[in-house]
Design a protein around this motif. Structure first.
Motif, PDB file in Angstrom:
ATOM      1  N   ARG A   1       0.772  -1.410   0.147  1.00 21.01           N
ATOM      2  CA  ARG A   1       0.003  -0.055   0.148  1.00 21.01           C
ATOM      3  C   ARG A   1       0.939   1.360   0.087  1.00 21.01           C
ATOM      4  NH1 ARG A   1      -3.395  -0.099   4.849  1.00 21.01           N
ATOM      5  NH2 ARG A   1      -3.601   1.938   4.562  1.00 21.01           N
TER       6      ARG A   1
ATOM      7  N   GLU B   1       4.827   2.821  -3.030  1.00 22.87           N
ATOM      8  CA  GLU B   1       4.968   3.541  -4.216  1.00 22.87           C
ATOM      9  C   GLU B   1       4.163   5.131  -4.100  1.00 22.87           C
ATOM     10  OE1 GLU B   1       3.246   1.492  -7.805  1.00 22.87           O
ATOM     11  OE2 GLU B   1       4.869   0.147  -7.446  1.00 22.87           O
ATOM     12  N   ARG B   2       3.937   5.512  -2.773  1.00 26.43           N
ATOM     13  CA  ARG B   2       3.268   6.620  -2.425  1.00 26.43           C
ATOM     14  C   ARG B   2       4.542   7.831  -2.540  1.00 26.43           C
ATOM     15  NH1 ARG B   2      -1.369   6.481   1.801  1.00 26.43           N
ATOM     16  NH2 ARG B   2      -2.146   4.554   1.522  1.00 26.43           N
TER      17      ARG B   2
ATOM     18  N   HIS C   1       4.064  13.425   0.188  1.00 26.15           N
ATOM     19  CA  HIS C   1       2.690  14.155   0.763  1.00 26.15           C
ATOM     20  C   HIS C   1       1.486  13.381   0.948  1.00 26.15           C
ATOM     21  CE1 HIS C   1       2.048  14.474  -3.642  1.00 26.15           C
ATOM     22  NE2 HIS C   1       0.924  14.445  -3.338  1.00 26.15           N
ATOM     23  N   GLU C   2       1.456  12.193   0.499  1.00 31.86           N
ATOM     24  CA  GLU C   2       0.231  11.385   0.503  1.00 31.86           C
ATOM     25  C   GLU C   2       0.331  10.698   1.935  1.00 31.86           C
ATOM     26  OE1 GLU C   2      -0.329  10.177  -3.957  1.00 31.86           O
ATOM     27  OE2 GLU C   2       1.104   9.046  -2.834  1.00 31.86           O
TER      28      GLU C   2
ATOM     29  N   ARG D   1       8.025   7.354  10.068  1.00 32.31           N
ATOM     30  CA  ARG D   1       8.403   5.648   9.904  1.00 32.31           C
ATOM     31  C   ARG D   1       9.344   5.602   8.807  1.00 32.31           C
ATOM     32  NH1 ARG D   1       4.486   2.564  13.229  1.00 32.31           N
ATOM     33  NH2 ARG D   1       3.237   3.741  14.129  1.00 32.31           N
TER      34      ARG D   1
ATOM     35  N   LEU E   1      -6.165   0.382  22.410  1.00 30.89           N
ATOM     36  CA  LEU E   1      -5.851  -0.984  21.410  1.00 30.89           C
ATOM     37  C   LEU E   1      -4.303  -1.385  21.908  1.00 30.89           C
ATOM     38  CD1 LEU E   1      -6.638   0.062  17.771  1.00 30.89           C
ATOM     39  CD2 LEU E   1      -7.482  -1.846  19.161  1.00 30.89           C
TER      40      LEU E   1
ATOM     41  N   GLY F   1       1.297  -0.359  19.263  1.00 31.84           N
ATOM     42  CA  GLY F   1       2.125  -0.674  18.251  1.00 31.84           C
ATOM     43  C   GLY F   1       1.249  -0.998  16.881  1.00 31.84           C
ATOM     44  N   GLU F   2       0.006  -0.705  17.093  1.00 37.60           N
ATOM     45  CA  GLU F   2      -0.696  -0.697  15.663  1.00 37.60           C
ATOM     46  C   GLU F   2      -0.312   0.390  15.033  1.00 37.60           C
ATOM     47  OE1 GLU F   2      -3.546  -2.927  15.178  1.00 37.60           O
ATOM     48  OE2 GLU F   2      -2.522  -4.129  16.695  1.00 37.60           O
ATOM     49  N   ILE F   3      -0.423   0.108  13.587  1.00 34.28           N
ATOM     50  CA  ILE F   3      -0.026   1.301  12.635  1.00 34.28           C
ATOM     51  C   ILE F   3      -1.294   2.159  12.418  1.00 34.28           C
ATOM     52  CG2 ILE F   3       1.496  -0.104  11.701  1.00 34.28           C
ATOM     53  CD1 ILE F   3      -0.430   0.376   9.019  1.00 34.28           C
ATOM     54  N   GLU F   4      -1.001   3.448  12.071  1.00 33.74           N
ATOM     55  CA  GLU F   4      -2.101   4.306  11.826  1.00 33.74           C
ATOM     56  C   GLU F   4      -2.833   3.464  10.638  1.00 33.74           C
ATOM     57  OE1 GLU F   4      -0.288   8.076  11.196  1.00 33.74           O
ATOM     58  OE2 GLU F   4       1.195   7.290  12.135  1.00 33.74           O
ATOM     59  N   VAL F   5      -4.104   3.530  10.800  1.00 35.52           N
ATOM     60  CA  VAL F   5      -5.014   2.953   9.573  1.00 35.52           C
ATOM     61  C   VAL F   5      -5.441   4.108   8.801  1.00 35.52           C
ATOM     62  CG1 VAL F   5      -6.599   1.105   8.971  1.00 35.52           C
ATOM     63  CG2 VAL F   5      -5.423   1.167  11.320  1.00 35.52           C
ATOM     64  N   GLU F   6      -5.359   3.930   7.519  1.00 37.65           N
ATOM     65  CA  GLU F   6      -6.415   4.874   6.616  1.00 37.65           C
ATOM     66  C   GLU F   6      -6.790   4.418   5.429  1.00 37.65           C
ATOM     67  OE1 GLU F   6      -3.454   8.041   4.459  1.00 37.65           O
ATOM     68  OE2 GLU F   6      -3.459   8.249   6.622  1.00 37.65           O
ATOM     69  N   ALA F   7      -7.741   4.856   4.474  1.00 38.53           N
ATOM     70  CA  ALA F   7      -7.950   4.290   3.359  1.00 38.53           C
ATOM     71  C   ALA F   7      -6.715   4.326   2.475  1.00 38.53           C
ATOM     72  CB  ALA F   7      -9.230   4.953   2.963  1.00 38.53           C
ATOM     73  N   PRO F   8      -6.585   3.439   1.755  1.00 38.49           N
ATOM     74  CA  PRO F   8      -5.371   3.420   0.703  1.00 38.49           C
ATOM     75  C   PRO F   8      -5.615   4.604  -0.396  1.00 38.49           C
ATOM     76  CG  PRO F   8      -6.646   1.462   0.401  1.00 38.49           C
ATOM     77  CD  PRO F   8      -6.977   1.944   1.599  1.00 38.49           C
ATOM     78  N   VAL F   9      -4.819   5.299  -0.414  1.00 38.86           N
ATOM     79  CA  VAL F   9      -4.769   6.371  -1.663  1.00 38.86           C
ATOM     80  C   VAL F   9      -3.801   5.796  -2.897  1.00 38.86           C
ATOM     81  CG1 VAL F   9      -4.448   8.689  -2.395  1.00 38.86           C
ATOM     82  CG2 VAL F   9      -4.738   8.007   0.100  1.00 38.86           C
ATOM     83  N   LYS F  10      -4.549   6.165  -4.076  1.00 36.34           N
ATOM     84  CA  LYS F  10      -3.817   5.629  -5.237  1.00 36.34           C
ATOM     85  C   LYS F  10      -2.377   6.592  -5.366  1.00 36.34           C
ATOM     86  CE  LYS F  10      -4.306   5.137 -10.086  1.00 36.34           C
ATOM     87  NZ  LYS F  10      -3.140   5.956 -10.161  1.00 36.34           N
ATOM     88  N   ALA F  11      -1.494   5.879  -5.514  1.00 37.92           N
ATOM     89  CA  ALA F  11      -0.372   6.772  -5.635  1.00 37.92           C
ATOM     90  C   ALA F  11      -0.237   7.694  -7.044  1.00 37.92           C
ATOM     91  CB  ALA F  11       0.921   5.937  -5.515  1.00 37.92           C
ATOM     92  N   GLN F  12       0.132   8.731  -6.973  1.00 39.64           N
ATOM     93  CA  GLN F  12       0.090   9.408  -8.263  1.00 39.64           C
ATOM     94  C   GLN F  12       1.420  10.269  -8.162  1.00 39.64           C
ATOM     95  OE1 GLN F  12      -3.139  12.400  -8.379  1.00 39.64           O
ATOM     96  NE2 GLN F  12      -3.534  11.631 -10.494  1.00 39.64           N
TER      97      GLN F  12
ATOM     98  N   THR G   1       1.033  20.068   0.418  1.00 39.86           N
ATOM     99  CA  THR G   1       0.896  18.826   1.103  1.00 39.86           C
ATOM    100  C   THR G   1      -0.628  18.885   1.917  1.00 39.86           C
ATOM    101  OG1 THR G   1       2.141  19.583   3.213  1.00 39.86           O
ATOM    102  CG2 THR G   1       3.203  18.157   1.349  1.00 39.86           C
TER     103      THR G   1
ATOM    104  N   ARG H   1       6.935  -0.625  26.885  1.00 40.82           N
ATOM    105  CA  ARG H   1       6.614   0.163  25.855  1.00 40.82           C
ATOM    106  C   ARG H   1       5.458   1.160  26.391  1.00 40.82           C
ATOM    107  NH1 ARG H   1       6.538  -2.506  21.010  1.00 40.82           N
ATOM    108  NH2 ARG H   1       4.507  -1.514  20.446  1.00 40.82           N
TER     109      ARG H   1
ATOM    110  N   GLY I   1      -3.722   3.955  15.333  1.00 40.01           N
ATOM    111  CA  GLY I   1      -4.549   4.624  14.298  1.00 40.01           C
ATOM    112  C   GLY I   1      -4.127   6.236  14.384  1.00 40.01           C
ATOM    113  N   SER I   2      -4.775   6.817  13.646  1.00 34.45           N
ATOM    114  CA  SER I   2      -4.643   8.433  13.288  1.00 34.45           C
ATOM    115  C   SER I   2      -6.143   9.017  13.286  1.00 34.45           C
ATOM    116  CB  SER I   2      -3.787   8.698  11.987  1.00 34.45           C
ATOM    117  OG  SER I   2      -4.299   8.170  11.038  1.00 34.45           O
TER     118      SER I   2
ATOM    119  N   THR J   1     -10.861   0.820  21.672  1.00 37.19           N
ATOM    120  CA  THR J   1     -11.123  -0.763  21.830  1.00 37.19           C
ATOM    121  C   THR J   1     -12.637  -1.080  22.409  1.00 37.19           C
ATOM    122  OG1 THR J   1      -9.932  -0.316  23.729  1.00 37.19           O
ATOM    123  CG2 THR J   1      -8.834  -1.638  22.300  1.00 37.19           C
TER     124      THR J   1
END
Lengths: 340, 297, 334
Positions: free
Chosen positions: A147, A150-151, A154-155, A163, B6, B9-20, B297, C269, C275-276, C294
């Motif tokens: 996912r 390839e970003r 700024h995305e 990270r 939670l 260490g969970e990562i930030e989740v967000e909807a995938p964006v198409k790389a452009q 940005t 830790r 999340g964000s 949660t």
């Protein structure tokens, strides 16, 4: 067992000429870093704290050899780092850096995988292998390669970009990572995520950190040893518990009591330290802190206190800790001599 | 005890964006800008006209007829009138686009390459190298650009090639200066430091990290110079230092027709209109490009 | 009980400049009594600064849609005409910013800026205005104030500039001071000086202060009450003591837990919030925090929770407060 110092810094100074004069005459000079000696032990986290103008960021850039020191040496793993291309190339593979501004530290025109793979490719890793390593690292820092690879910068959010910066630093498989305010610009909830990541990575890859920050809470949380800097000099250096629990330099004490209280019933009542940090252009003579110090005496404005051992693994540059320094609160010369 | 949080260490989740890519974003933004579309279309037409002049032009641009001198616009056989030698204005304007556009674009293209190289080297090297290069460049600033172009062309002698050369020399300093300032700004960015910290040499850093970031702004600036170049080139021809008669070139045409300004003002103004339309189109396009490239940005 | 001096009712701010409208503030209710300090806490994008700016109508009018009501001293701010608004800004409500260098005019001396501000609001002589400027400089403890009045902003250190900006803000005796992260850019030893100064001035002038910050510590040092913002809403609000000791909203709890602090075990830790924050252009239907929480259940994702009074003193916008009871002070290592 005594750990071999991975980095030994001796007599490091960096003076910036403030204005270059065309025809002779020395302009003013910023004494950004003015003679520091310290070691970074293998596998430890050395926290560096201090206020603006104390020279902590300059120290980071000097350690990274991004700027040439005015004078002084850096010894890495027993061998001095020399200002030759080959020596620097090897050194930079072992020592990497993460900057504060996650956006400015990524090339906006490159995908993040290209940014991460750049380092290994420079060092001759074939493109395919570099990309494979990049994807591993992205996975490792919690960014799914499919996912994110390839970003463009700024995305991504600030936390995600940081990270990526961490992954880039890891791409050359370094031993030391210098973190220059690496979590300071992040929101608190994201900062905690990134700190956790840093702790995990340190364990997994056996890293050594130099952790520079103005946030004492965070430094206390991550550091094994702490170095307090003031106006280009080391004020105090020692194990984290000792410095935070039993600070021997009045500046460290003031800095610690400047941390806002989190207890509403016990708010800070008195200003621990008056005034602003002075300008490093014209540092005061003698002890640099004497202009703001509550315990300053004549000797403080005359002679500069050496960074002296006050107890095992704990050094402070204050006349009050040096026997026979002439300060009324200094320990008696005889008792100190007897103790040795 | 609350369990409000939670596992760590969970990562930030967000909807995938198409790389452009950057440039595809710029292109998309440009396409949505009506001004850019308008200016672009005009320029496309002009270039098409220039390239296909032999097929588009209704008559021979050099074939005059003494009887048809200074025919007004709309005369049969002369849709845009005829010039002082009875040549078809429309055909001459179409053929003139060849020289005029060439004189507008070529010097800027050459100056873009030379100036960028000089500026990027000066900007990246910094220090003394920078001072030496940039102070040398500054010498050229002592002369107004028109004067410099005229003086150089005069010294080299009249002619198309020499005019191109002198215009190139005129445009190198401003482009080099822009290139230098963009590069100097970029050099202090953390990612260039990070690239140095990864052990890369200067050439690699310039190739991978500098070029991609500085060529865009320099390019925008250069496109804004095209109109200046066209006007200067027309000026040179006007003074007899550029294209020589009887060749068709807008500046030259403006010069030769100036005597007819009281007889046939509309015909005499036509080359000027063309120069104006072309330079304004280049300027508008350059403005649009600048705002399209300004992606925050 | 008397009406609160400043009151926000269902304040909404939407930025319409971009491609899709960004809902920065989504119904904020807040009251501030005379002489009270309220801290608005939140992360970037939580709408805390936008809320503050909306009180002075500082957001660009053309690109902003504002809904709801702002009442200060019994007057409706949204209905003020241009002239009344100019008098209101600075005269009734003043603001201080994170970066004084950007907020102060670089080409005038500080003394000139302050006298100018006073004379814009009151018909007094230049000399009198300058006298007042001098006493203000003394009040905010600028050393050698007489000399400093004639310096330019860039000639001062960061701490001094911030003091000068506070003096400028207080020049026309406002009743309300809006502080937008005034200590964030300062060094630790200077930050605490400014926090204590604000506390002192607040007591002395009977100011109402809204203090926007992302730093819990700074908030605790100055605030009587704390309101925690998330995605443009106040998610929890209460006295500073209750918020710190017995918070009930999972987000507040998460913020407190993820803090690195001295009392924690080395190498442990942090309890980070996963999340964000959500995209303000595309807010979820239900609780905006549900995706990171949660405790979230289906009702959380479907409906927008109301602020409810909890038995531990705070008011929380959460459906699951039955699950969020902690031992008082536990989260801050007390």
């Amino acid at each position: 067992m005594s750990r071999q110092p991975l980095l030994q810094v001796r007599g490091l100074k960096k003076h910036f000429p403030l204005e270059r004069k065309l025809f002779g005459g020395a302009g003013k000079t910023v004494h950004a870093v003015d003679g520091v000696d310290f070691d970074v032990l293998e596998g430890e986290t050395l926290g560096v704290v201090g206020e603006s103008g104390c020279g902590k960021s300059t120290t980071a850039r000097l350690l990274m050899h991004l700027i040439d020191p005015t004078i002084g040496t850096i010894v890495f793993d027993g061998a001095p780092v020399e200002n030759t291309r080959l020596s620097l190339r090897n050194y930079r593979r072992r020592v990497q850096m993460v900057f504060q501004d996650s956006y400015s530290s990524l090339n906006p025109r490159l995908t993040i995988e290209a940014s991460i793979a750049f380092g290994p490719e420079v060092h001759g890793t074939p493109k395919k292998e570099a990309l494979a390593r990049t994807h591993d690292l992205l996975e490792r820092v919690g960014l799914e390669p499919a996912r994110f690879a390839e970003r463009y910068p700024h995305e991504l959010s600030g936390g995600q970009r940081q990270r990526v910066n961490i992954a880039r630093a890891l791409a050359l498989q370094p031993k030391v990572i210098i973190l220059d305010e690496a979590v300071s610009a992040l929101d608190k909830s994201v900062e905690a995520q990134v700190l956790n990541l840093l702790l995990d990575l340190k364990e997994e890859f056996g890293l050594t950190y130099v952790f520079i920050s103005h946030d004492l809470n965070v430094v206390q949380f991550v550091s094994d040893r702490v170095m307090v800097m003031y106006l280009g000099k080391i004020a105090e250096l020692g194990r984290s518990e000792t410095v935070f629990g039993n600070a021997r330099h009045p500046y460290s004490t003031a800095l610690l009591s400047s941390m806002p209280s989190i207890d509403p019933d016990n708010r800070t009542q008195h200003v621990p330290l008056a005034g602003d940090p002075p300008n490093p252009i014209d540092p005061p003579a003698g002890c640099r802190f004497h202009t703001r110090c509550a315990h300053a005496e004549t000797v403080c404005s005359l002679t500069e206190p050496p960074l002296a051992q006050v107890e095992p693994d704990h050094q402070a540059a204050c006349h009050m800790g040096v026997a026979g320094s002439g300060h009324s609160r200094a320990p008696e010369a005889r008792t100190a001599a007897a103790a040795e | 005890m609350a369990q409000a949080v939670l596992p760590p260490g969970e990562i930030e989740v967000e909807a995938p964006v198409k790389a452009q890519g950057y440039w595809s974003t710029v292109w998309q933004r440009l396409r949505r800008d009506p001004v850019a579309i308008g200016a672009g279309t005009v320029l496309l037409l002009l270039f098409g006209m220039a390239i296909f002049a032999p097929w588009v032009a209704p008559a021979d641009p050099l074939q005059g007829s003494m009887i048809d001198r200074l025919k007004p616009i709309g005369t049969e056989g002369y849709p845009l009138g005829a010039d002082e030698l009875g040549r078809d204005m429309l055909s001459r304007l179409i053929w003139g686009a060849r020289f005029s556009l060439l004189m507008g674009v070529t010097p800027v293209v050459f100056a873009f390459f030379i100036g960028s190289t000089i500026g990027i080297i000066a900007g990246y090297a910094g220090g003394i190298t920078n001072s030496v290069i940039m102070r040398t460049i500054d010498v050229f600033y002592a002369f107004p650009s028109v004067l410099l172009a005229v003086a150089l062309s005069g010294a080299l002698g009249a002619g198309f090639g020499n005019a191109l050369l002198s215009l190139t020399v005129v445009f190198v300093p401003p482009i080099a200066r822009i290139a230098e300032s963009v590069t100097t700004q970029l050099r202090s960015r953390d990612f260039v430091e990070a690239a140095r910290a990864s052990g890369a040499g200067a050439l690699t850093i310039i190739r991978v990290h500098v070029l991609g970031n500085v060529l865009g702004p320099i390019f925008v600036y250069a496109t804004s110079l095209i109109s200046v170049s066209m006007i200067l080139a027309s000026g040179l021809s006007f003074l007899g230092l550029g294209v020589r008669p009887p060749a068709a070139e807008w500046g030259l045409m403006l010069n030769t027709l100036r005597t007819a300004i009281y007889v046939q003002p509309w015909v005499a103004a036509l080359p000027g209109v063309m120069i104006f339309a072309t330079s304004i189109s280049f300027n508008l396009l350059s403005d649009s490009l600048r705002s399209a490239m300004d992606i925050k940005t | 009980m008397a009406d609160p001096y400043l009151r926000l009712d269902q304040l909404e701010v939407t930025f319409t400049g971009g491609r899709s409208p960004v809902r920065a503030v989504n119904g904020v209710d807040l009251t501030v009594d005379s002489g009270e300090t309220v801290a608005l806490i939140g992360e970037s994008g939580s709408g805390k600064s936008v809320t503050l700016r909306a009180i002075l109508r500082l957001n660009p009018e053309k690109k902003t849609r504002i809904g709801g009501k702002v009442t200060v001293g019994g007057r409706d701010v949204m209905g003020l005409g241009n002239k009344a608004l100019a008098q209101f800004r600075g005269g009734e409500v003043a603001m201080i910013f994170q970066e004084p260098l950007l907020a102060l005019d670089p080409v005038y001396t500080l003394g000139d800026q302050i006298t100018e501000a006073i004379r814009r609001h009151e018909p007094i002589s230049k000399a009198d205005a300058r006298k007042r400027a001098l006493s203000l400089f003394e009040r905010v403890r600028i050393p050698s104030p007489e000399r400093r009045l004639d310096t330019y902003p860039h000639e001062m250190s960061g701490g001094m500039r911030q003091r000068a900006m506070i003096a400028l803000a207080l020049a026309c005796n406002p009743k309300v001071l809006l502080a937008d992260e005034p200590t964030t850019a300062l060094d630790a030893t200077v930050q605490i000086q400014i926090l204590l100064l604000l506390r002192e001035l607040q007591r002395e002038f009977g100011l109402s202060i809204i203090f926007v910050t992302h730093d819990l510590g700074a908030a605790v040092e100055v605030a009587d009450r704390i309101a925690v913002m998330y995605a443009g809403r106040i998610v929890e609000e209460g006295s500073a003591r209750d918020i710190i000791h017995t918070p009930r909203h999972p987000y507040t709890i998460g913020l407190l837990k993820s803090r690195a602090h001295g009392a924690m075990t080395k190498g442990r830790r942090l309890d980070a919030i996963a999340g964000s924050p959500p995209d303000l252009a595309d807010l979820p239907k239900g609780c905006a925090f549900a995706a990171r929480c949660t405790l979230a259940t289906d009702p959380c994702r479907q409906t927008q929770p109301e602020l409810i009074q909890t038995e531990t003193g705070t008011r929380a916008r959460c459906l699951r407060t039955d699950q969020t009871l902690t031992r008082p002070g536990e989260l801050v290592g007390a």
